[in-house]
Write an enzyme that holds these catalytic residues in place. Structure first.
Site, mmCIF file in Angstrom:
data_model
loop_
_atom_site.group_PDB
_atom_site.id
_atom_site.type_symbol
_atom_site.label_atom_id
_atom_site.label_comp_id
_atom_site.label_asym_id
_atom_site.label_seq_id
_atom_site.Cartn_x
_atom_site.Cartn_y
_atom_site.Cartn_z
ATOM 1 N N CYS A 104 0.848 -1.184 0.000
ATOM 2 C CA CYS A 104 0.000 0.000 0.000
ATOM 3 C C CYS A 104 0.887 1.238 0.000
ATOM 4 C CB CYS A 104 -0.889 -0.018 1.238
ATOM 5 S SG CYS A 104 -2.016 1.380 1.358
ATOM 6 N N HIS A 146 -8.899 -3.759 -2.668
ATOM 7 C CA HIS A 146 -8.009 -2.937 -1.843
ATOM 8 C C HIS A 146 -8.485 -1.479 -1.834
ATOM 9 C CE1 HIS A 146 -3.819 -1.889 -0.372
ATOM 10 N NE2 HIS A 146 -4.215 -0.724 -0.852
ATOM 11 N N GLU A 147 -8.765 -0.934 -3.016
ATOM 12 C CA GLU A 147 -9.165 0.478 -3.101
ATOM 13 C C GLU A 147 -10.552 0.699 -2.498
ATOM 14 O OE1 GLU A 147 -6.856 2.524 -3.596
ATOM 15 O OE2 GLU A 147 -5.460 1.075 -4.427
ATOM 16 N N HIS A 150 -10.167 1.001 1.188
ATOM 17 C CA HIS A 150 -9.704 2.322 1.623
ATOM 18 C C HIS A 150 -10.876 3.265 1.857
ATOM 19 C CE1 HIS A 150 -5.398 2.419 1.811
ATOM 20 N NE2 HIS A 150 -5.255 1.923 0.591
#
Length: 179
Positions: A104, A146-147, A150
């Site tokens: 990351c 993953h995004e 976030h």
């Protein structure tokens, strides 16, 4: 010859928000204003992602608590996927669960084996407010998950348990940016 502009060429590189900052651990706000400020943010996200040599970047990683992310990421067949999503929703995450290396930009230089599904579908909008549906497999599916994490206030470390989690958190605490 390319058609259209290259993402990020009109953007500015912004400082990255690093692990431990409260903004990375809070859900982001929905985008309601689809205008020049949003277009500039997307350009800045691309410029920052490219400068940091990443494959994806969420708005809260540059200090903006908005539901937006960009990506320039290959899948496992080396097909390049390039774009952005505003107000994304992860609508499917399925298939085989694979533990693979994940890093990351908000935890620079660190990575850990993280479990993710090998297929993901994200729905959202473009910067112009048009609907978009993105399918990802392999590494690109990992990027999409993953995004989206976030924007929900999660980082990949939140998926780790046991010694993997302890190791990454220890490394982050010792890193020059973690002090």
């Amino acid at each position: 010859m390319r058609n259209g502009s290259i993402p990020g060429t009109r953007g500015r590189v912004r400082p990255l928000t690093l692990h431990g900052a409260p903004l990375l651990h809070e859900p982001c706000r929905e985008v309601t204003d689809f205008g020049p400020k949003l277009e500039a943010l997307v350009e800045d996200l691309f410029a920052t992602m490219y400068a940091a040599q990443g494959v994806g970047l969420a708005a809260n990683q540059v200090g903006e608590s908005l539901r937006v992310f960009v990506y320039d990421c290959p899948d496992d067949e080396e097909v390049r996927h390039l774009g952005h999503v505003v107000n994304p929703r992860l609508v499917e995450a399925d298939g085989v669960v694979i533990r693979g290396p994940e890093g990351c930009l908000s935890l620079p230089g660190l990575e850990a084996g993280t479990e993710r599904y090998d297929h993901a579908v994200v729905e959202g909008l473009t910067v112009a407010g048009e609907p978009v549906r993105i399918h990802g497999t392999g590494f690109f599916a990992r990027c999409l998950q993953h995004e989206c994490d976030h924007l929900e206030g999660r980082v990949y470390v939140d998926h780790l348990t046991g010694w993997r989690r302890r190791r990454v958190l220890r490394q982050a605490a010792r890193a020059p940016w973690g002090r």
